[in-house]
Structure formats: C-alpha cells, structure tokens
Design an enzyme around this catalytic site. Structure first.
Site, short mmCIF file in Angstrom:
data_model
loop_
_atom_site.label_atom_id
_atom_site.label_comp_id
_atom_site.label_asym_id
_atom_site.label_seq_id
_atom_site.Cartn_x
_atom_site.Cartn_y
_atom_site.Cartn_z
N ASN A 89 0.80 -1.22 0.00
CA ASN A 89 0.00 0.00 0.00
C ASN A 89 0.84 1.28 0.00
O ASN A 89 0.40 2.31 -0.49
CB ASN A 89 -0.92 -0.01 1.23
CG ASN A 89 -1.51 1.36 1.51
OD1 ASN A 89 -2.43 1.81 0.83
ND2 ASN A 89 -0.98 2.05 2.52
N TYR A 157 4.23 10.02 -10.78
CA TYR A 157 3.19 9.18 -10.18
C TYR A 157 2.57 8.25 -11.23
O TYR A 157 2.42 7.04 -10.99
CB TYR A 157 2.12 10.07 -9.55
CG TYR A 157 1.09 9.33 -8.73
CD1 TYR A 157 1.48 8.50 -7.68
CD2 TYR A 157 -0.27 9.47 -8.98
CE1 TYR A 157 0.54 7.82 -6.92
CE2 TYR A 157 -1.22 8.82 -8.22
CZ TYR A 157 -0.81 7.99 -7.19
OH TYR A 157 -1.76 7.33 -6.43
N LYS A 161 2.90 4.10 -11.16
CA LYS A 161 1.70 3.25 -11.06
C LYS A 161 1.51 2.41 -12.32
O LYS A 161 1.02 1.27 -12.24
CB LYS A 161 0.47 4.11 -10.77
CG LYS A 161 0.48 4.72 -9.37
CD LYS A 161 0.64 3.67 -8.28
CE LYS A 161 0.56 4.25 -6.88
NZ LYS A 161 0.72 3.24 -5.82
N THR A 190 -7.45 11.30 2.20
CA THR A 190 -6.22 11.00 2.94
C THR A 190 -5.26 12.18 2.84
O THR A 190 -5.51 13.17 2.15
CB THR A 190 -5.53 9.75 2.37
OG1 THR A 190 -5.13 10.03 1.01
CG2 THR A 190 -6.46 8.55 2.38
#
Length: 250
Positions: A89, A157, A161, A190
């Site tokens: 995670n 990013y 991913k 978050t």
C-alpha cells in the site's frame, strides 16, 4: 491461539494503510505492519481484538532499507497458516511537476523506490517464503487510475503506477501459484489528497477538480474503502481480474 491468517501491510501509519491494518485486527491473525513510525493505539487495539501484531519501522523510499525489511519480514513469518496476504500500500504522489521541470533526481528516485522497487523486493521475499507452504497466498498492490490514464503534472506518479500495474501482470503471467491484483482504490480522503490540493496550478493544472471533490464531499473515507477492499480480497474470484478498480464493487 492458532494463526489462520498472516497479513503484511505497508504504509500502515495513516490513511488507507492504517484503515486496512485496523480492519485486519481479528482473532487468529498475525499482522505485520510497515511504516516510518510506531502506532501505540494500533498495538492496544490488536491486544483487545486478540490479534498478534508486529510493527516494523522502515523508510521504503530507501532501497537498502526496503531490502533489509524484506529479509526481516520473511525470516519471521510463521508457517502453518491457512492464508498469507501481502498488501503493498505504501506510496507517494510526489514530486508533482510539469515534465519540463522534473529535474530533482533524488525525489524521482525516491518515488520509484517507494512505489515500485520496494514492492518488487517485498514480493520476491514473500514468494520465496510462502510458495513452499502450499497455502492460500494473495498479493494486493494498491495502484491508481493514474497508472492507466495520463495526468498532467503527475509524470512520476503515473509512471510508477503504470510500472506497478505491468509488474503485476508479469507476476500473474509467470504463474507462481499465488493470486495477485493491482487495484485502483478510488479517490480517498487522505493526506495524499491534501498534498494534491495544495499543489500549484502551474505544476498540476487539474488541482481545481480535486478541490471540488473535497468541497462537495465526494471523497470516500479510508475506513469505508478499506472495508470494501478487505471484502474484495476475501472473494473467491480474487485475482481473476489482474488490473481492477474497487469502484467496480459494492
């Protein structure tokens, strides 16, 4: 107490990882969490739930630390459990910048180390340990829609991913006898979202959309998303879709 499930969760100190760790606090579970800080509240909750928990502090953005961690975790995994679960995670959205400004090699390298390299190291160690046990073994990589759709300002990013997604597909193609999924978890309320909303519009032109999602209450909570993910992991058909999105499920 007999251990029925051994679960490893990285990035467990906050956000989705913290919620996943709390959701795994069940009798008969041996939980191993990885984060940069110790969580005393989690330790107390584990004791109350009758769950064994081992908290390991490590910075997975450091490849040497990730390598040491992988060896440490597998050296202490108990044999004889019915199910072994690895949830990769931990991750970062930074550095956020337009492509012609991505010049911080250390920041780029740290992001790849955290989002990709640490996953590969932990997965290798996990496979070497659990494959001989003949148990139900499942790996969940927390990915993102950013790995499947290019987004301006998220060059690093999106690249990490996308790499995570394709690595997951390679692992599936190699048929190691484990079930594996790279899962997009949706847009969650978050600290990562706070980082995104604080971005400069010149670095991240889409910042207004994420601000609007927050202002309109359209972000899902970490607890809600974690509950859905843990139900998803328990499904009999887990692994049938190697690249998946939790928003496809109730």
């Amino acid at each position: 107490m007999e251990i029925t499930t051994v679960a490893i969760v990285t990035g467990a100190s906050r956000g989705l990882g913290h919620a996943l760790a709390r959701g795994l606090l069940q009798p008969g579970t041996q939980l191993v969490t990885v984060s940069r800080s110790h969580d005393e509240a989690l330790a107390q909750q584990a004791a109350q739930a009758g769950c064994n928990v081992q908290q390991i502090q490590s910075d997975l953005a450091n490849p040497a630390a990730a390598e040491r961690l992988a060896a440490q975790i597998v050296a202490n995994l108990p044999a004889g459990a019915q199910r072994y679960l690895l949830i990769n995670n931990a991750g970062t959205v930074g550095p956020i910048s337009q492509t012609d400004q991505l010049s911080d090699a250390a920041a780029i390298t740290a992001a790849f180390s955290l989002n990709v390299t640490s996953v590969m190291l932990l997965t290798t160690a996990f496979l070497q340990t659990v494959k001989p046990l003949g148990a139900d073994c499942r790996i969940l990589n927390i990915s993102s829609g950013a790995g499947r759709n290019p987004t301006a300002g998220w060059g690093v990013y999106c690249a990490t991913k996308a790499a995570l997604d394709h690595y997951t597909r390679v692992l599936h193609a190699e048929e190691h006898g484990v079930r594996i999924v790279s899962l997009a978890p949706g847009v969650i309320d978050t600290g990562m979202q706070q980082t995104i909303r604080s971005s400069d519009v010149h670095d991240f032109p889409n910042v207004a959309r994420f601000t609007q999602l927050h202002d309109e209450g359209r972000l899902t909570s970490p607890d809600e998303t974690a509950a859905r993910i843990l139900r998803y992991i328990d499904r009999d058909d887990f692994g049938s879709n190697v690249l998946d999105d939790i928003r496809n499920y109730a």
